[in-house]
Design an enzyme around this catalytic site. Structure first.
Site, PDB file in Angstrom:
ATOM      1  N   CYS A 128       0.844  -1.192   0.000  1.00  0.00           N
ATOM      2  CA  CYS A 128       0.000   0.000   0.000  1.00  0.00           C
ATOM      3  C   CYS A 128       0.877   1.239   0.000  1.00  0.00           C
ATOM      4  O   CYS A 128       1.866   1.306   0.742  1.00  0.00           O
ATOM      5  CB  CYS A 128      -0.896  -0.011   1.244  1.00  0.00           C
ATOM      6  N   HIS A 170      -8.929  -3.535  -2.331  1.00  0.00           N
ATOM      7  CA  HIS A 170      -8.017  -2.727  -1.521  1.00  0.00           C
ATOM      8  C   HIS A 170      -8.465  -1.264  -1.496  1.00  0.00           C
ATOM      9  O   HIS A 170      -8.531  -0.641  -0.430  1.00  0.00           O
ATOM     10  CB  HIS A 170      -6.605  -2.867  -2.115  1.00  0.00           C
ATOM     11  N   GLU A 171      -8.768  -0.711  -2.686  1.00  0.00           N
ATOM     12  CA  GLU A 171      -9.136   0.707  -2.757  1.00  0.00           C
ATOM     13  C   GLU A 171     -10.512   0.964  -2.139  1.00  0.00           C
ATOM     14  O   GLU A 171     -10.719   1.995  -1.490  1.00  0.00           O
ATOM     15  CB  GLU A 171      -9.091   1.195  -4.208  1.00  0.00           C
ATOM     16  N   HIS A 174     -10.116   1.236   1.543  1.00  0.00           N
ATOM     17  CA  HIS A 174      -9.579   2.532   1.966  1.00  0.00           C
ATOM     18  C   HIS A 174     -10.694   3.520   2.282  1.00  0.00           C
ATOM     19  O   HIS A 174     -10.637   4.248   3.285  1.00  0.00           O
ATOM     20  CB  HIS A 174      -8.713   3.134   0.856  1.00  0.00           C
TER      21      HIS A 174
END
Length: 209
Positions: A128, A170-171, A174
């Protein structure tokens, strides 16, 4: 024939993000300005972001800056809070496991729950930009569907496999205040933070006070 029509209807549901990738990414990036990356510990990374409600020139300028920032940091995906902006939007420029490049933007993403027969886990390494110089294996489904809106507010759906599926998950994480290290065991998280402390980022970051 009817089955073929059904398949086409399913395909039409998803955006095409594999065409003119170089030109589209360059256009975003050249309009934008790279910003420093926030790192783990910054409050903006640890809470759910606000929904995007205005699809205007200000959002377009943010997206341009995000592409510029992503390129400067040599990333494949970037969420708005990684440059300190409290909004649910991420950009990506990411290959899948077949080497096909995907470039796009998703606002207000929601990760679709996969049926059990599609949940094949991939435990590849993950990293990341907000946890620079550190990596750890993390099991995630090797297929992902994200639904949201484009930069004009139009509903869209994006699907990915392999590495690109990991990027989409993953995004989206976030923007709901979750870093990938939050999914690790305490021991693995400690090891990742040690790696980060011992490394030197290759891009500009925002120091935590």
């Amino acid at each position: 024939m009817a089955q073929q029509g059904t398949d086409q209807q399913v395909d039409d549901e998803f955006i095409v993000d594999t065409e003119d990738c170089e030109e589209r990414e360059r256009a975003y990036r050249e309009r934008g300005t790279a910003r420093p990356i926030t790192v783990v510990g910054n409050p903006v990374l640890h809470k759910e972001c606000q929904d995007v409600t205005e699809f205007d020139d200000k959002l377009a300028a943010l997206i341009d800056d995000m592409f510029a920032s992503q390129k400067a940091a040599e990333g494949v995906g970037l969420a708005a809070n990684q440059i300190g902006v409290d909004l649910k939007v991420f950009v990506y420029d990411c290959p899948d496991d077949d080497g096909v490049r995907h470039v796009g933007v998703v606002c207000n993403p929601v990760l679709e729950e996969l049926p059990a027969d599609r949940r094949v886990l991939d435990d590849s390494n993950e990293g990341c930009l907000s946890v620079p110089t550190a990596y750890a294996p993390l099991a995630r489904p090797d297929y992902a569907v994200v639904r949201g809106q484009d930069a004009q507010g139009k509903p869209i759906a994006v699907r990915g496999t392999g590495y690109f599926a990991r990027c989409l998950q993953h995004e989206t994480d976030h923007l709901y205040g979750r870093l990938y290290i939050d999914r690790l065991s305490k021991r693995d998280r400690k090891d990742v933070l040690r790696q980060m402390a011992e490394g030197t980022p290759r891009y500009e970051t925002v120091p935590n006070d």
